[in-house]
Design a protein around this motif. Sequence first.
Motif, PDB file in Angstrom:
ATOM      1  N   SER A  47      23.829  48.184  37.015  1.00 34.70           N
ATOM      2  CA  SER A  47      24.200  46.672  36.797  1.00 34.70           C
ATOM      3  C   SER A  47      23.874  45.983  36.218  1.00 34.70           C
ATOM      4  CB  SER A  47      23.681  46.341  38.552  1.00 34.70           C
ATOM      5  OG  SER A  47      24.538  46.590  39.503  1.00 34.70           O
ATOM      6  N   SER A  53      26.151  41.673  38.945  1.00 36.04           N
ATOM      7  CA  SER A  53      25.014  41.949  40.474  1.00 36.04           C
ATOM      8  C   SER A  53      25.211  43.570  40.385  1.00 36.04           C
ATOM      9  CB  SER A  53      25.661  40.764  41.438  1.00 36.04           C
ATOM     10  OG  SER A  53      27.176  41.322  41.679  1.00 36.04           O
ATOM     11  N   HIS A  54      24.354  43.749  42.016  1.00 36.73           N
ATOM     12  CA  HIS A  54      24.782  45.388  42.259  1.00 36.73           C
ATOM     13  C   HIS A  54      25.819  45.215  43.425  1.00 36.73           C
ATOM     14  CE1 HIS A  54      23.402  48.642  44.301  1.00 36.73           C
ATOM     15  NE2 HIS A  54      23.689  47.973  45.622  1.00 36.73           N
ATOM     16  N   HIS A  55      26.163  43.776  43.825  1.00 32.19           N
ATOM     17  CA  HIS A  55      28.097  44.114  44.718  1.00 32.19           C
ATOM     18  C   HIS A  55      28.572  44.014  43.420  1.00 32.19           C
ATOM     19  CE1 HIS A  55      29.852  42.701  48.208  1.00 32.19           C
ATOM     20  NE2 HIS A  55      30.738  41.918  46.977  1.00 32.19           N
ATOM     21  N   THR A  56      29.064  43.700  42.522  1.00 31.36           N
ATOM     22  CA  THR A  56      30.016  44.214  41.372  1.00 31.36           C
ATOM     23  C   THR A  56      30.369  45.369  41.521  1.00 31.36           C
ATOM     24  OG1 THR A  56      29.751  41.407  40.582  1.00 31.36           O
ATOM     25  CG2 THR A  56      31.001  43.603  39.192  1.00 31.36           C
ATOM     26  N   THR A  57      28.661  45.767  41.346  1.00 32.52           N
ATOM     27  CA  THR A  57      28.994  47.328  40.754  1.00 32.52           C
ATOM     28  C   THR A  57      29.251  48.244  41.485  1.00 32.52           C
ATOM     29  OG1 THR A  57      27.155  46.577  39.100  1.00 32.52           O
ATOM     30  CG2 THR A  57      27.559  48.876  39.452  1.00 32.52           C
ATOM     31  N   ARG A  58      28.644  48.055  43.191  1.00 25.20           N
ATOM     32  CA  ARG A  58      29.237  48.544  44.463  1.00 25.20           C
ATOM     33  C   ARG A  58      30.519  48.593  44.145  1.00 25.20           C
ATOM     34  NH1 ARG A  58      26.646  52.362  45.824  1.00 25.20           N
ATOM     35  NH2 ARG A  58      27.129  52.542  48.100  1.00 25.20           N
ATOM     36  N   THR A  59      31.120  46.973  44.011  1.00 26.93           N
ATOM     37  CA  THR A  59      32.899  46.720  44.271  1.00 26.93           C
ATOM     38  C   THR A  59      33.426  47.718  43.156  1.00 26.93           C
ATOM     39  OG1 THR A  59      32.354  44.484  45.111  1.00 26.93           O
ATOM     40  CG2 THR A  59      34.661  45.181  43.574  1.00 26.93           C
ATOM     41  N   HIS A  60      32.805  48.192  42.444  1.00 34.12           N
ATOM     42  CA  HIS A  60      33.490  49.111  41.384  1.00 34.12           C
ATOM     43  C   HIS A  60      33.344  50.535  41.326  1.00 34.12           C
ATOM     44  CE1 HIS A  60      34.268  45.785  37.934  1.00 34.12           C
ATOM     45  NE2 HIS A  60      33.128  45.392  37.907  1.00 34.12           N
ATOM     46  N   LYS A  62      33.378  51.737  44.445  1.00 33.42           N
ATOM     47  CA  LYS A  62      34.646  51.593  45.100  1.00 33.42           C
ATOM     48  C   LYS A  62      35.736  52.075  45.049  1.00 33.42           C
ATOM     49  CE  LYS A  62      31.927  49.022  49.030  1.00 33.42           C
ATOM     50  NZ  LYS A  62      31.713  47.501  49.866  1.00 33.42           N
TER      51      LYS A  62
END
Length: 84
Positions: A47, A53-60, A62
């Motif tokens: 990230s 954001s951490h959330h964006t990386t977690r979305t990638h 997933k």
Amino acid sequence: VAVVYLLNPAAPLRVDHSLLKRLYGLSDTEATVAVRLAHGLSVAEISEALDVSHHTTRTHLKNLFAKTNTTQQSALVSLVLAAS
């Protein structure tokens, strides 16, 4: 039939970004995240490196799980390393 992989642990890891995209239908960013995971970076480090954001990386991540039919980072990294 047997397949033998000979690896030099001291050699730098080379993962073919474009091959991952073709094999699994990944976007550029998804392939980048997969390669960085294979190089041992954490989600937080990825990230920061990508300035997202951490959330964006977690979305990638997933999306990577869905496209590679994996459910764990270790299994994803194994696939990435096998493609290198």
